[in-house]
Design an enzyme around this catalytic site. Structure first.
Site, PDB file in Angstrom:
ATOM      1  N   TYR A 201     -31.853  37.539  29.423  1.00 59.22           N
ATOM      2  CA  TYR A 201     -30.413  37.474  29.181  1.00 59.22           C
ATOM      3  C   TYR A 201     -29.795  38.701  29.832  1.00 59.22           C
ATOM      4  O   TYR A 201     -30.158  39.839  29.497  1.00 59.22           O
ATOM      5  CB  TYR A 201     -30.116  37.478  27.684  1.00 59.22           C
ATOM      6  CG  TYR A 201     -30.514  36.212  26.954  1.00 59.22           C
ATOM      7  CD1 TYR A 201     -29.577  35.219  26.695  1.00 59.22           C
ATOM      8  CD2 TYR A 201     -31.825  36.018  26.513  1.00 59.22           C
ATOM      9  CE1 TYR A 201     -29.920  34.063  26.007  1.00 59.22           C
ATOM     10  CE2 TYR A 201     -32.184  34.862  25.833  1.00 59.22           C
ATOM     11  CZ  TYR A 201     -31.225  33.885  25.588  1.00 59.22           C
ATOM     12  OH  TYR A 201     -31.582  32.747  24.923  1.00 59.22           O
ATOM     13  N   PRO A 293     -24.121  27.969  23.910  1.00 66.27           N
ATOM     14  CA  PRO A 293     -25.580  27.885  24.104  1.00 66.27           C
ATOM     15  C   PRO A 293     -26.300  29.224  24.147  1.00 66.27           C
ATOM     16  O   PRO A 293     -27.530  29.245  24.227  1.00 66.27           O
ATOM     17  CB  PRO A 293     -25.693  27.157  25.450  1.00 66.27           C
ATOM     18  CG  PRO A 293     -24.425  27.498  26.169  1.00 66.27           C
ATOM     19  CD  PRO A 293     -23.375  27.585  25.117  1.00 66.27           C
ATOM     20  N   TYR A 385     -32.771  34.698  16.164  1.00 66.13           N
ATOM     21  CA  TYR A 385     -33.171  33.967  17.364  1.00 66.13           C
ATOM     22  C   TYR A 385     -34.285  32.967  17.071  1.00 66.13           C
ATOM     23  O   TYR A 385     -34.248  31.832  17.541  1.00 66.13           O
ATOM     24  CB  TYR A 385     -33.609  34.947  18.454  1.00 66.13           C
ATOM     25  CG  TYR A 385     -33.705  34.308  19.823  1.00 66.13           C
ATOM     26  CD1 TYR A 385     -32.608  34.307  20.672  1.00 66.13           C
ATOM     27  CD2 TYR A 385     -34.882  33.704  20.261  1.00 66.13           C
ATOM     28  CE1 TYR A 385     -32.685  33.724  21.926  1.00 66.13           C
ATOM     29  CE2 TYR A 385     -34.961  33.112  21.505  1.00 66.13           C
ATOM     30  CZ  TYR A 385     -33.850  33.121  22.341  1.00 66.13           C
ATOM     31  OH  TYR A 385     -33.931  32.524  23.577  1.00 66.13           O
TER      32      TYR A 385
END
Length: 393
Positions: A201, A293, A385
């Site tokens: 990310y 998302p 997560y």
């Protein structure tokens, strides 16, 4: 026709609900307005929480996911030109996520439903819901020029954000919450080896990027773009060049590019409809909520809803008690809002917002620096997560 439960929507949440109900001895019929090939062809997410893997196992459809899925023990956060690993496994006491494409989950569920001889009605359009505020709900649909009707005890609305289920509820019975983000994700699917064995990310002054995968030979990459962007304005070369500009030097050197198999732009929004039950109609998945998302929660929230709903219906038919159904909306929404919070926070942390300027970028970088250097902050990220556990009725 008559059955116990009509499931409106033949995507992964509807298919999983049908399989779980079948395993519990509860009759069900799925009604889907699109063709099976259309449903199978939709490109969607691929990060599965442990809760989702457990539900696939309960439904007897986890064999291929466990054999071919890619277990991930961590993720990497890239900012200020360097990557930092979040040890999901170590921070959560051994939990992990599994990368396995939603298309493959759908395929496995379709195969299991066909093998069990269960009824799925494709190309059923239009579909309409009737009398779900009574004990005798009905689902009506047209197929091959004829009108058909199914009587049932319950209707499960698993037909997504644009489906008929939520739209059938009187507007004054719904409370809607929504946040629309000022950007979208331009995504490319390509048959190239992943850049890294774990997801990356990236927060950069040029905007967010995500390096993901579907298998050891197929990769999924995203870059943040403005809401005015159009797919046709992005050649493959333009996409790969922009992605490179948002990566660290080592990642740029190892990035393998190739022709795109699919390219699309997805807008980002947060959305919740409350409640999720209206008499004999129970909403699940995108019919009731949408998350950006960034946190990989969309499919996982849908499967969690289905887990709650299948259990509540099993209790209803086995114990002749509606107590679990009466708590369905409450339990789902508690989990939904926690996932909405996490997805909003992670999105706010990783993306460049048009109005925040350089100050906003510096604040994000400071928070990221704190996040990767604080065990408490890293644990909070990791716990959310990998997915929060389901509560008991």
């Amino acid at each position: 026709m008559r059955t116990q439960v009509v499931i409106v929507g033949g995507g992964p949440s509807g298919l999983l609900l049908g399989q779980l109900l079948h395993c519990a001895g509860i009759e069900n019929i799925i009604v889907e307005r699109q063709s099976g090939d259309y449903v199978l062809g939709r490109i969607r997410a691929g990060v599965l929480e442990q809760v989702t893997m457990d539900l696939l196992k309960q439904a007897g459809v986890d064999k291929r996911a466990r054999a071919e899925g890619l277990p991930h023990d961590g993720i990497e956060l890239l900012f200020k030109g360097a990557r930092h690993r979040i040890d999901l496994n170590g921070l959560t006491g051994g939990k992990q996520v599994t990368v396995y494409g939603q298309t493959e989950v759908t395929h496995d569920l379709m195969d299991a439903r066909a093998a069990a001889g269960l009824t799925t009605i494709y190309n059923a359009a239009p579909v309409s819901l009737h009398d779900f505020d009574t004990a005798s709900p009905r689902v009506r649909y047209q197929k091959d020029g004829a009108t058909h009707e199914i009587a049932c005890d319950f209707i499960a609305g698993c037909d997504g954000y644009h489906g008929i289920s939520r739209a059938s509820v009187p507007a004054d019975a719904l409370h809607l919450y929504e946040k629309v983000y000022p950007f979208g994700w331009l995504g490319v699917l390509a048959d190239v080896p992943p850049l890294s064995h774990e997801l990356i990310y990236a927060n950069t002054p040029r905007g967010f990027a995500l390096c993901s995968m579907r298998s050891a030979t197929r990769s999924r990459y995203y870059v943040q773009v403005g809401t005015e962007e159009r797919v046709e304005n992005w050649s493959d070369d333009a996409f790969w060049n922009e992605l490179r500009n948002r990566l660290d030097p080592e990642a740029r050197e190892h990035l393998v590019t190739g022709p795109s198999l699919e390219k699309s732009i997805a807008p980002l929004r947060s959305f919740v409809a409350e409640p999720m039950r209206f008499g004999s109609l129970l909403l699940a998945g995108d019919a009731a909520h949408i998350v950006p998302p960034t946190g990989a929660k969309g499919l996982n929230l849908a499967t969690a809803d289905v887990g709650y709903l299948s259990r509540a219906l099993e209790i209803f038919y086995r114990e002749h008690s509606a107590s679990a159904l009466d708590r369905y909306s409450e339990l789902c929404l508690r989990r939904v809002w926690k996932a909405e919070r996490f997805s909003w926070w992670f999105t706010s942390l990783m993306h460049r917002f048009p109005d925040n300027g350089e100050f906003g970028q510096k604040i994000q970088e400071a928070e990221l620096d704190y996040l990767v250097n604080s065990r408490a902050a890293s644990t909070s990220l990791a716990e959310n997560y990998v997915g929060l556990p389901l509560e008991s009725f």
